[in-house]
Design an enzyme around this catalytic site. Sequence first.
Site, short mmCIF file in Angstrom:
data_model
loop_
_atom_site.label_atom_id
_atom_site.label_comp_id
_atom_site.label_asym_id
_atom_site.label_seq_id
_atom_site.Cartn_x
_atom_site.Cartn_y
_atom_site.Cartn_z
N GLU A 141 19.02 -11.08 28.17
CA GLU A 141 20.38 -11.30 27.70
C GLU A 141 20.40 -11.03 26.19
O GLU A 141 19.62 -11.60 25.44
CB GLU A 141 20.82 -12.74 28.01
CG GLU A 141 22.23 -13.02 27.53
CD GLU A 141 22.98 -14.04 28.39
OE1 GLU A 141 22.47 -14.43 29.45
OE2 GLU A 141 24.08 -14.44 27.96
N ASN A 198 20.44 -19.45 29.65
CA ASN A 198 21.29 -19.36 30.84
C ASN A 198 20.34 -19.20 32.02
O ASN A 198 20.05 -18.09 32.47
CB ASN A 198 22.21 -18.13 30.77
CG ASN A 198 23.31 -18.33 29.74
OD1 ASN A 198 23.74 -19.45 29.45
ND2 ASN A 198 23.77 -17.22 29.18
N GLU A 252 29.52 -22.78 28.39
CA GLU A 252 29.80 -21.48 29.00
C GLU A 252 29.53 -21.48 30.49
O GLU A 252 28.82 -20.63 31.03
CB GLU A 252 29.00 -20.38 28.28
CG GLU A 252 29.33 -20.30 26.80
CD GLU A 252 28.74 -19.11 26.06
OE1 GLU A 252 27.61 -18.72 26.39
OE2 GLU A 252 29.41 -18.59 25.16
N ARG A 261 20.68 -28.12 23.17
CA ARG A 261 21.57 -27.27 22.37
C ARG A 261 22.96 -27.88 22.17
O ARG A 261 23.49 -28.55 23.06
CB ARG A 261 21.70 -25.89 23.02
CG ARG A 261 20.39 -25.13 22.99
CD ARG A 261 20.49 -23.79 23.64
NE ARG A 261 20.92 -22.73 22.75
CZ ARG A 261 21.87 -21.85 23.04
NH1 ARG A 261 22.54 -21.92 24.17
NH2 ARG A 261 22.17 -20.89 22.20
N ARG A 289 37.73 -23.68 18.40
CA ARG A 289 36.33 -23.62 18.85
C ARG A 289 35.37 -24.04 17.74
O ARG A 289 34.32 -24.63 18.01
CB ARG A 289 36.04 -22.20 19.33
CG ARG A 289 34.59 -21.96 19.62
CD ARG A 289 34.40 -20.67 20.38
NE ARG A 289 33.00 -20.26 20.34
CZ ARG A 289 32.53 -19.16 20.91
NH1 ARG A 289 33.34 -18.36 21.56
NH2 ARG A 289 31.24 -18.86 20.84
N LYS A 319 23.32 -24.17 16.23
CA LYS A 319 23.47 -22.81 15.70
C LYS A 319 23.83 -22.88 14.22
O LYS A 319 24.51 -23.81 13.80
CB LYS A 319 24.56 -22.04 16.45
CG LYS A 319 24.15 -21.63 17.86
CD LYS A 319 25.08 -20.59 18.47
CE LYS A 319 24.67 -20.31 19.91
NZ LYS A 319 25.34 -19.16 20.53
N ASP A 327 29.47 -18.44 16.51
CA ASP A 327 28.44 -17.80 17.32
C ASP A 327 27.80 -16.63 16.60
O ASP A 327 28.08 -15.47 16.94
CB ASP A 327 29.07 -17.33 18.64
CG ASP A 327 28.03 -16.96 19.69
OD1 ASP A 327 26.85 -17.20 19.45
OD2 ASP A 327 28.43 -16.42 20.74
N GLU A 354 22.88 -9.43 18.21
CA GLU A 354 24.02 -9.39 19.12
C GLU A 354 25.31 -8.95 18.41
O GLU A 354 26.01 -8.07 18.89
CB GLU A 354 24.21 -10.77 19.76
CG GLU A 354 25.44 -10.82 20.65
CD GLU A 354 25.66 -12.17 21.32
OE1 GLU A 354 24.83 -13.07 21.16
OE2 GLU A 354 26.70 -12.31 22.01
N TRP A 365 38.28 -17.05 24.86
CA TRP A 365 37.04 -17.44 24.19
C TRP A 365 37.22 -18.19 22.87
O TRP A 365 36.23 -18.58 22.25
CB TRP A 365 36.15 -16.21 23.98
CG TRP A 365 35.67 -15.64 25.28
CD1 TRP A 365 36.20 -14.60 25.96
CD2 TRP A 365 34.57 -16.12 26.07
NE1 TRP A 365 35.51 -14.38 27.13
CE2 TRP A 365 34.49 -15.31 27.22
CE3 TRP A 365 33.64 -17.15 25.93
CZ2 TRP A 365 33.53 -15.49 28.22
CZ3 TRP A 365 32.68 -17.33 26.91
CH2 TRP A 365 32.64 -16.51 28.04
#
Length: 677
Positions: free
Chosen positions: A145, A187, A271, A304, A321, A345, A350, A378, A540
């Site tokens: 991922e 995930n 998520e 997390r 968010r 994080k 993100d 990413e 999102w």
Amino acid sequence: MENWTQGWLVYRHVEDVGNAQLTRKIKITGFDEEQPMVRNAVAEFRRGIRGMLGGSVTLVHAGAMREGVLVSCRQEIPAEGYRIREADGILQVEAADGPGVLYGIFHVLRLVAMEKPMRGIDVTCRPDNPLRMYNHWDNMDGSIERGYSGNSFFFEDNRVLVNRRTRDYCRLAASVGINGVVINNVNVKEAASWLITERYLGQVKKMAALFAEYGIRLFLSLNFAAPIELGGPDSADPFDEDVTAWWRQKIAQVYEAVPELGGFLVKADSEGRPGPFTYGRTQADGANMLADLVRPYGGIILWRCFVYNCTQDWRDTKTDRARAAYDNFIGTDGDYRDNVILQIKNGPMDFQIREPVSPLFGALQKTNQMLEVQIAQEYTGHQIDVCYLIPMFKEVLDFNTCAACPSRSECTAPVTCCEKRSTVADVVSGRTMHNGNAGICAVCNTGRDENWTGNDLAGANFYGFGRLAYDTGLSAETIAEEWIRLALSNDRQVVEHGKKILLPSRETYEKYTSPLGIGWMVTPMEHYGPSVDGYEYSRWGTYHRADWQGIGVDRTDRGTGYAQQYANPMACLYNGAETCPEELLLFFHHLPYQHRLRSGKTIIQHIYDSHFEGVEEVEEMIRLWKELEGKIEERIYQNVSERFVRQLENAREWRDQVNSYFYRKSGIADEKGRRIY
Ligand code: GCV
């Protein structure tokens, strides 16, 4: 045949600056020569010296040595630390434990590789962070991922791979001080849930044992709903006795097979993943249930904080968010067992190219914390575009949370610093906590590509993250220079040009992508290339809120109130458009295009200018790179050149789409009359 490079451990021939004589012999005292970490250190030393200086290295078992490397045990040296000093031809490497020996030897090899004379040296190093980890998002089918350098080297067709490449991975990781690795994706898909079943434990054990030879503890990502998935009780409620009994037995079975296991990483209630909220429990209830069960085995639970509502209605301007991690966790501060670490994080959203630092750092006062960054690119160019991320991580670590500030609860005039600083580095080093369970981890950027990281230059992040995690005092420039010298060449022009390419590359990427902290504007799901409205009307929670008059998200006390999650000095700073750091202006404020920045430029003009500049800077990088042809290995030269072609195309696309979009929205022309579509 699968081929792979040795990255920064290539040990190419170097000039002897007086180091050869010092390194012809090696002797171990106070440690068992057969202890795996010591044995690996010696093997690495011999391999490195042979490659770099030629000739062979003798391992001296007994008797005095007139010149050479003497590894000895010194209990006073802190865990995983070492001292290197030279006197009268003896280069002493002192440490209290196996990792210290390994790290000390890697340090010596680094000096030889960089052609640094070691006569008269006296350096002492100790890790700033107790846990220094790579997190891999590798799936059991071999895919990764957010992977940008091929398939996994840990998994293939639902099998766990332990082979020569695994050992080379360990060598790379240990050489920069990494001491923990999560091998599977957070995930946790169905197949990966099986990692804790009998079928896989043998291979996991094999891998954990190999990791341990390099001072690395293996961790697994865990599915919170594993009881349901693996045929246990039909619930994952942490208060359900059947559930805890199932976990107790499962964890006992896992640790019996793999006693080296460091513990588990959990992505819960995030998520679409199940978690304690599903059963009306808190995050602490979920984490503690597992923590109690792994405690007898010395295990820890990494939990997390990436918990947010990912089914937002874009029309709803109150839900934010950015607030979510703080809102979901602050109420549980102090509720966690001491073998739980909250993994946070770096920013509240993100891994964007620019975000403020998560307000949880510093706000959590009684909970172990770990910083999570992402070197997998990413949102920062997919390892096609060059983006050296160490400067960003330095900013995060240096951020003053104001947690220890005497006026943290008063709204004084906005300040950027006070006498009592309490930085993110202080928090995650465990210095401000009692039990030292803390650290830094990076979502890793590796894969099965020959060069590990897709773009060879992304190796600087793979290398640099580890170096920074061990020694947060190192500058981004020092780290870049080390990596260039080790992986590319000691040639002066290569070092100079290499730094000129790497050091500003994060800001270059920022310039041609999303402006002033607004983030996103990326192609949905894929996250490479522009799509200004790609996420604007999605679920999102990632909006820019641009209309014909202005742009930005109001996160002040008149808006979502996110700014108020910081200690007051920072909250005040962010709350005012006049005081807010400009690189974050649109993260915190919705402002008209004509709003003037401190430079005197309007926002719209800044958008145009920075996008043109970003592309020009990529052109300059390419010019510098071309001058290195013939001075570095041809394979690397070609690899990076090919990626630069794509980066330039990407940068132009971003420039033209973003500029045209805002020109069309605002109707305001570029003052410099450049081509906008
Ligand atoms: C592993 C982002 C990424 C996901 C990732 C998630 C996370 O949303 O796009 O791929 O999932 O972060 O950090 O859990």
